[in-house]
Design a protein around this motif. Sequence first.
Motif, PDB file in Angstrom:
ATOM      1  N   LEU A 112      17.885  -5.597  57.255  1.00  0.00           N
ATOM      2  CA  LEU A 112      18.556  -4.654  56.909  1.00  0.00           C
ATOM      3  C   LEU A 112      19.448  -3.337  56.908  1.00  0.00           C
ATOM      4  O   LEU A 112      20.109  -2.427  56.940  1.00  0.00           O
ATOM      5  CB  LEU A 112      17.481  -3.602  55.796  1.00  0.00           C
ATOM      6  N   ARG A 113      18.654  -3.147  58.588  1.00  0.00           N
ATOM      7  CA  ARG A 113      18.985  -2.540  59.225  1.00  0.00           C
ATOM      8  C   ARG A 113      20.831  -2.561  60.144  1.00  0.00           C
ATOM      9  O   ARG A 113      21.422  -1.196  59.776  1.00  0.00           O
ATOM     10  CB  ARG A 113      18.621  -2.008  61.105  1.00  0.00           C
ATOM     11  N   ALA A 114      21.226  -3.866  60.158  1.00  0.00           N
ATOM     12  CA  ALA A 114      22.258  -3.867  60.978  1.00  0.00           C
ATOM     13  C   ALA A 114      23.298  -3.848  59.157  1.00  0.00           C
ATOM     14  O   ALA A 114      24.117  -3.464  59.403  1.00  0.00           O
ATOM     15  CB  ALA A 114      22.496  -5.672  61.320  1.00  0.00           C
ATOM     16  N   HIS A 115      22.605  -4.143  58.341  1.00  0.00           N
ATOM     17  CA  HIS A 115      23.264  -4.015  57.009  1.00  0.00           C
ATOM     18  C   HIS A 115      23.525  -2.330  56.330  1.00  0.00           C
ATOM     19  O   HIS A 115      25.296  -2.201  55.980  1.00  0.00           O
ATOM     20  CB  HIS A 115      22.423  -4.896  55.688  1.00  0.00           C
ATOM     21  N   THR A 116      23.194  -1.428  56.849  1.00  0.00           N
ATOM     22  CA  THR A 116      23.341   0.217  57.087  1.00  0.00           C
ATOM     23  C   THR A 116      24.353   0.278  57.939  1.00  0.00           C
ATOM     24  O   THR A 116      25.499   0.932  57.774  1.00  0.00           O
ATOM     25  CB  THR A 116      22.194   0.653  56.981  1.00  0.00           C
ATOM     26  N   GLY A 117      24.418  -0.435  59.094  1.00  0.00           N
ATOM     27  CA  GLY A 117      25.147  -0.247  59.993  1.00  0.00           C
ATOM     28  C   GLY A 117      26.348  -0.242  60.280  1.00  0.00           C
ATOM     29  O   GLY A 117      27.747  -0.114  60.067  1.00  0.00           O
ATOM     30  N   TRP A 118      26.532  -1.355  59.578  1.00  0.00           N
ATOM     31  CA  TRP A 118      27.716  -2.596  58.593  1.00  0.00           C
ATOM     32  C   TRP A 118      28.542  -1.622  57.895  1.00  0.00           C
ATOM     33  O   TRP A 118      29.876  -0.900  57.361  1.00  0.00           O
ATOM     34  CB  TRP A 118      27.611  -3.716  57.996  1.00  0.00           C
ATOM     35  N   ALA A 124      28.025   2.073  57.007  1.00  0.00           N
ATOM     36  CA  ALA A 124      28.731   2.284  58.005  1.00  0.00           C
ATOM     37  C   ALA A 124      30.224   2.012  58.612  1.00  0.00           C
ATOM     38  O   ALA A 124      31.172   2.844  58.762  1.00  0.00           O
ATOM     39  CB  ALA A 124      27.958   3.186  59.094  1.00  0.00           C
ATOM     40  N   ALA A 125      30.066   1.754  59.473  1.00  0.00           N
ATOM     41  CA  ALA A 125      31.415   1.142  59.932  1.00  0.00           C
ATOM     42  C   ALA A 125      32.800   0.590  59.016  1.00  0.00           C
ATOM     43  O   ALA A 125      33.583   1.132  59.333  1.00  0.00           O
ATOM     44  CB  ALA A 125      31.349   0.111  60.345  1.00  0.00           C
ATOM     45  N   HIS A 126      31.875   0.357  58.103  1.00  0.00           N
ATOM     46  CA  HIS A 126      33.421  -0.164  57.026  1.00  0.00           C
ATOM     47  C   HIS A 126      34.323   1.049  56.545  1.00  0.00           C
ATOM     48  O   HIS A 126      34.857   1.090  55.960  1.00  0.00           O
ATOM     49  CB  HIS A 126      32.851  -1.387  55.839  1.00  0.00           C
ATOM     50  N   LYS A 127      33.131   1.687  56.076  1.00  0.00           N
ATOM     51  CA  LYS A 127      33.706   2.991  55.592  1.00  0.00           C
ATOM     52  C   LYS A 127      34.400   3.543  56.609  1.00  0.00           C
ATOM     53  O   LYS A 127      35.420   4.672  56.719  1.00  0.00           O
ATOM     54  CB  LYS A 127      32.199   3.897  55.257  1.00  0.00           C
ATOM     55  N   ILE A 155      40.457  -2.297  64.835  1.00  0.00           N
ATOM     56  CA  ILE A 155      39.251  -2.051  65.644  1.00  0.00           C
ATOM     57  C   ILE A 155      38.363  -1.913  65.361  1.00  0.00           C
ATOM     58  O   ILE A 155      37.113  -2.429  66.114  1.00  0.00           O
ATOM     59  CB  ILE A 155      40.240  -0.825  67.313  1.00  0.00           C
ATOM     60  N   VAL A 156      38.371  -1.198  64.473  1.00  0.00           N
ATOM     61  CA  VAL A 156      36.837  -1.056  64.244  1.00  0.00           C
ATOM     62  C   VAL A 156      36.231  -2.294  63.272  1.00  0.00           C
ATOM     63  O   VAL A 156      34.858  -2.682  63.191  1.00  0.00           O
ATOM     64  CB  VAL A 156      36.741   0.287  63.014  1.00  0.00           C
ATOM     65  N   ALA A 157      37.713  -3.037  62.849  1.00  0.00           N
ATOM     66  CA  ALA A 157      36.574  -4.313  61.870  1.00  0.00           C
ATOM     67  C   ALA A 157      36.727  -5.306  62.745  1.00  0.00           C
ATOM     68  O   ALA A 157      35.803  -6.301  62.623  1.00  0.00           O
ATOM     69  CB  ALA A 157      37.529  -4.724  60.972  1.00  0.00           C
ATOM     70  N   ASP A 184      29.763  -1.756  70.209  1.00  0.00           N
ATOM     71  CA  ASP A 184      28.324  -1.987  68.886  1.00  0.00           C
ATOM     72  C   ASP A 184      27.785  -1.618  67.769  1.00  0.00           C
ATOM     73  O   ASP A 184      27.338  -1.607  66.930  1.00  0.00           O
ATOM     74  CB  ASP A 184      26.706  -0.811  69.876  1.00  0.00           C
ATOM     75  N   ALA A 185      28.567  -0.205  67.113  1.00  0.00           N
ATOM     76  CA  ALA A 185      28.894   0.272  66.495  1.00  0.00           C
ATOM     77  C   ALA A 185      29.719  -0.216  65.012  1.00  0.00           C
ATOM     78  O   ALA A 185      30.221   0.566  63.786  1.00  0.00           O
ATOM     79  CB  ALA A 185      28.646   1.870  65.925  1.00  0.00           C
ATOM     80  N   ASP A 186      30.595  -0.761  65.605  1.00  0.00           N
ATOM     81  CA  ASP A 186      32.248  -1.552  64.683  1.00  0.00           C
ATOM     82  C   ASP A 186      31.347  -2.782  63.931  1.00  0.00           C
ATOM     83  O   ASP A 186      30.031  -3.157  64.016  1.00  0.00           O
ATOM     84  CB  ASP A 186      33.605  -2.587  65.493  1.00  0.00           C
ATOM     85  N   SER A 187      32.076  -2.723  63.096  1.00  0.00           N
ATOM     86  CA  SER A 187      31.558  -4.363  62.052  1.00  0.00           C
ATOM     87  C   SER A 187      31.359  -5.362  62.556  1.00  0.00           C
ATOM     88  O   SER A 187      30.589  -5.804  62.212  1.00  0.00           O
ATOM     89  CB  SER A 187      32.807  -4.312  61.152  1.00  0.00           C
ATOM     90  N   THR A 188      32.456  -5.838  63.559  1.00  0.00           N
ATOM     91  CA  THR A 188      32.015  -7.253  64.282  1.00  0.00           C
ATOM     92  C   THR A 188      30.128  -7.208  64.739  1.00  0.00           C
ATOM     93  O   THR A 188      29.663  -8.318  64.529  1.00  0.00           O
ATOM     94  CB  THR A 188      32.727  -7.359  65.255  1.00  0.00           C
ATOM     95  N   ALA A 189      30.050  -6.176  65.390  1.00  0.00           N
ATOM     96  CA  ALA A 189      28.345  -5.887  65.728  1.00  0.00           C
ATOM     97  C   ALA A 189      27.172  -6.401  64.897  1.00  0.00           C
ATOM     98  O   ALA A 189      26.698  -6.905  64.547  1.00  0.00           O
ATOM     99  CB  ALA A 189      28.615  -4.474  66.865  1.00  0.00           C
ATOM    100  N   GLN A 190      27.591  -5.410  64.137  1.00  0.00           N
ATOM    101  CA  GLN A 190      26.933  -5.498  63.039  1.00  0.00           C
ATOM    102  C   GLN A 190      27.010  -6.486  61.899  1.00  0.00           C
ATOM    103  O   GLN A 190      25.432  -6.539  61.897  1.00  0.00           O
ATOM    104  CB  GLN A 190      27.022  -4.209  61.990  1.00  0.00           C
TER     105      GLN A 190
END
Length: 474
Positions: free
Chosen positions: A374-380, A382-385, A401-403, A408-414
């Motif tokens: 769930l925490r990763a879902h929230t971070g993902w 935010a990264a997608h936005k 690059i964000v995708a 650590d805060a980018d989409s791939t990591a989340q």
Amino acid sequence: MVAAPSASAVEEGEQRPTSSQPGPVGSRSEDATPPLSALQGSLTPKAAAAIVREHLDPRDVRVFLRSSPARLIAMGIVLVVLCVAAGAVAAATVRDRQQTLNTVLDETEPYAASSQRLYSSLSIADAAASTAFISGGIEPKAVRDAYSQAIGEAAAELAVGAADPEDADARKLAATIASKLPVYAGLVETARTNNRNGHPVGAAYLGEASTLMQTTMLPAAEDLSARQSAAVVDAQRAYTTPPWFSFALLVLALVALFGVQVLLARHWRRILNPGLIVASAIMVALFVWMAVGGSLSAAAADRALGHGTLPLAKLTEGRILAQQARSDETLKLVRRDTSGEYDAAFDDDMARLGAVLTDYGSDIEGSDRVADALRAHTGWLAAHKRMNDTLATGDFTGASIVAIGPGDADSTAQFEALDTAVQQGIVDTRDTLRSNVSRASTVVDKLTPGALTLAFAAAFFVLVGLWPRLREYR
């Protein structure tokens, strides 16, 4: 205390058989029928048959059937049959229910797990294939390896048996996936070749491959997984239903034993019958063993369902939704989509994923993994936005690059954090499922031979209890 046999034990109107008074030496009754042994070899078959009929006079048979010995024999037969039948049915019921659990462990659950892995592998392959295109040219080795591994695992699951061979519909779904898998892989390789050479047509081939996956292969894999999982759920739910027929037979045997003891007390003036009391105690013990053992076994099967099978299905669904959302996110960049089609698909998948993770219970296995997801879902989200905001300014490189960047805060990591957490939750819940199903089978492991042993022991003590009463009529 058992009363000693006496003349009062004989019902009023019944006479004990007495021997004839001997006549004078050498005298002979003219009406006496010679014993059959004395006439052997000197009678014709017709004459012998007449003598047999005379010895088996129907009137004598009717008189015997109305006598106390006949009633005792009939009660004994009924009690023995009931005890043995109740024990045999109990043993057969336990054996069949145990076989159901063993089938779940050895066949049904492995098929379900294999079909779930097939579904996940196809989703991972699709997400990895689209991710590789964003970087342009030769894709990163890690992404390429993820795609190759996913395709290999999907092929392996199809080869080893993701479908129950006895389920024709499941075999048809697996055949559909197997026939489309090389077509999909071929389209992806064509897309990659064009992408390496800088040909824009590569994106079109990748879109065609993804459409094949999303419209044909994944729906077939989803149906296959649902069928196999439903078979596991149905088997476990059926097992938790008590074996009412077996319990009814045990109760009937106990009622019959009690009723015969009441009849003996009323008509034969025997207050207690040790043999029947022991037989009753044995049948009570068998009933309690069936009830307690069955309850413990059913509780373990119910826990396997509530803490293993159902949560496992939710986590598998969540992992596939995450893979599909990742594919939507990357395909938007690959296709330079401005229609909002991929964003809508991404938002829908992420909303469903959030609902699955939020509704997951906090007191069952895998709940700690779900909290991480769930925490990763929230971070993902935010990264997608951030990716969309960057893309809205015309910065395609920054959005890429964000995708797919290493931050650590980018989409791939989340996404990877979410996928890892859900995957570990799947392992935990499957372990819970199998361990509880195994425990449910082990609890009643000795009940099958035990039920037969107790049933025959009860039948033996029924005979022991009635035999002294029969001896009074010699």
